[in-house]
Design a protein around this motif. Structure first.
Motif, short mmCIF file in Angstrom:
data_model
loop_
_atom_site.label_atom_id
_atom_site.label_comp_id
_atom_site.label_asym_id
_atom_site.label_seq_id
_atom_site.Cartn_x
_atom_site.Cartn_y
_atom_site.Cartn_z
N ARG A 167 48.02 -19.33 24.45
CA ARG A 167 48.16 -18.39 23.34
C ARG A 167 49.34 -17.44 23.52
O ARG A 167 49.88 -16.94 22.54
N ASP A 168 49.68 -17.17 24.79
CA ASP A 168 50.70 -16.16 25.08
C ASP A 168 51.78 -16.73 26.00
O ASP A 168 52.46 -16.00 26.70
N ILE A 169 51.90 -18.04 26.01
CA ILE A 169 52.81 -18.65 26.99
C ILE A 169 54.28 -18.36 26.63
O ILE A 169 55.06 -17.98 27.49
N GLY A 170 54.60 -18.49 25.34
CA GLY A 170 55.98 -18.21 24.92
C GLY A 170 56.29 -16.72 24.81
O GLY A 170 57.46 -16.32 24.86
N THR A 171 55.25 -15.89 24.65
CA THR A 171 55.51 -14.46 24.49
C THR A 171 55.44 -13.70 25.81
O THR A 171 56.25 -12.82 26.07
N THR A 172 54.48 -14.04 26.67
CA THR A 172 54.25 -13.24 27.88
C THR A 172 54.51 -14.01 29.18
O THR A 172 55.15 -13.51 30.09
N VAL A 173 53.99 -15.24 29.25
CA VAL A 173 54.08 -15.96 30.54
C VAL A 173 55.51 -16.41 30.82
O VAL A 173 56.06 -16.13 31.88
N ALA A 176 62.94 -22.46 27.57
CA ALA A 176 64.00 -23.08 26.76
C ALA A 176 63.46 -23.57 25.42
O ALA A 176 64.17 -23.54 24.42
N LEU A 177 62.22 -24.04 25.41
CA LEU A 177 61.67 -24.54 24.15
C LEU A 177 60.27 -23.97 23.95
O LEU A 177 59.39 -24.13 24.79
N LYS A 178 60.09 -23.32 22.80
CA LYS A 178 58.78 -22.75 22.46
C LYS A 178 58.31 -23.35 21.15
O LYS A 178 59.02 -23.27 20.14
N ILE A 179 57.11 -23.94 21.20
CA ILE A 179 56.55 -24.52 19.98
C ILE A 179 55.30 -23.72 19.63
O ILE A 179 54.51 -23.37 20.51
N SER A 184 48.60 -9.01 25.08
CA SER A 184 49.14 -10.33 24.75
C SER A 184 48.37 -11.07 23.66
O SER A 184 47.85 -12.16 23.89
N PRO A 185 48.28 -10.50 22.48
CA PRO A 185 47.58 -11.23 21.40
C PRO A 185 48.34 -12.50 21.02
O PRO A 185 49.53 -12.61 21.29
N LEU A 186 47.61 -13.42 20.42
CA LEU A 186 48.23 -14.65 19.94
C LEU A 186 49.25 -14.30 18.86
O LEU A 186 48.91 -13.74 17.83
N ARG A 187 50.51 -14.61 19.14
CA ARG A 187 51.62 -14.34 18.21
C ARG A 187 52.61 -15.48 18.34
O ARG A 187 52.79 -16.02 19.42
N MET A 188 53.30 -15.74 17.27
CA MET A 188 54.39 -16.72 17.38
C MET A 188 55.61 -15.97 17.92
O MET A 188 56.01 -14.95 17.36
N ALA A 189 56.19 -16.45 19.02
CA ALA A 189 57.38 -15.79 19.57
C ALA A 189 58.50 -15.90 18.53
O ALA A 189 58.55 -16.86 17.77
N GLU A 190 59.39 -14.92 18.53
CA GLU A 190 60.46 -14.92 17.51
C GLU A 190 61.31 -16.18 17.57
O GLU A 190 61.79 -16.67 16.55
#
Ligand code: DC
Length: 224
Positions: free
Chosen positions: A131-137, A142-145, A191-197
């Motif tokens: 849920r927070d891999i692209g935003t926090t972890v 390089a690639l965020k889906i 770290s709420p579930l959010r789509m990274a920019e």
């Protein structure tokens, strides 16, 4: 050859782990299911009657939790181990599903899990879903889906999975569990579930597994 980190975040039951596993296999990367870690911690808390509203009890309990993944060559899956016990099957139970989002709101629990996830990605060549891999972890991945699918598609997929284990389960139970988890996951403080920019949105409501894998592989190819 250059190796990257691929993060796959999104709503519950929209097929993140399916695509993440296939992608990792195609690329020869490691696949990590970060949700399994929150589920294993929840299982430990439930089994040991830990009062997770008490910070001192949580802190003490975390000292006794050792999490790691072991690749099972038969199931061709990385399986979750909690203190040397394979809990891969048990953590998918509804009893755990009902509490895991609540446990995953606890800052201390997240710090504990995130530190281990970051270590796993130190060498790159990893696909991690959550849920927070692209935003926090891995904010520099390089690639965020970011995955989504319509609610009834997600409910039916999860229902099929759970029905095999528990034929008494109803579509309504599965739907309310998914809606509750989505609500808690996207409204928690830490770290709420959010789509990274810089994430790419992938709606797989109408996609076959082959089509979604193909899209993901093309996205990876652009980054290599
Ligand atoms: O992906 P999953 O359904 O197995 O995840 C179980 C729960 O764990 C989910 O409701 C929210 C939490 N989770 C989280 O907060 N952060 C992650 N990176 C992965 C999962």
């Amino acid at each position: 050859m250059k190796k990257i980190i691929v993060t796959i975040d999104g709503w519950s039951s929209c097929g993140k782990s399916t695509i993440a596993k296939q992608l990792a296999k195609s690329l020869g990367y490691v696949y990590i299911d970060s949700g399994a870690m929150y589920r294993a911690i929840t299982l430990y808390f439930l089994r040991n009657h830990i009062d997770w509203t008490d910070p001192a009890a949580v802190e003490e309990a975390l000292h006794h939790i050792n999490l790691h993944f072991v690749y099972n060559t038969k199931s061709m899956n990385s399986e979750m181990y909690l203190n040397e016990e394979n809990v891969e099957y048990m953590i998918r139970d509804m009893v755990v599903a009902e509490k895991v989002s609540e446990v995953a709101t606890i800052a201390m629990v997240r710090t504990f899990a995130v530190a281990q996830q970051q270590k796993m990605g130190a060498e790159k060549g990893i696909v991690m879903d959550g849920r927070d891999i692209g935003t926090t972890v891995f904010p520099d991945a390089a690639l965020k889906i970011f995955m989504t699918a319509d609610i009834m598609t997600r409910v039916e997929r999860r229902f099929k999975e759970m029905y095999e284990k528990n034929p008494n389960i109803t579509l309504d139970e599965v739907k309310s569990n998914l809606e509750m988890r989505d609500y808690i996951d996207s409204n928690r403080e830490v770290s709420p579930l959010r789509m990274a920019e810089d994430a790419i949105l992938l709606d797989n409501t109408k996609l076959t597994m082959e089509e979604q894998l193909d899209i993901a592989l093309k996205l990876v190819a652009k980054k290599l």
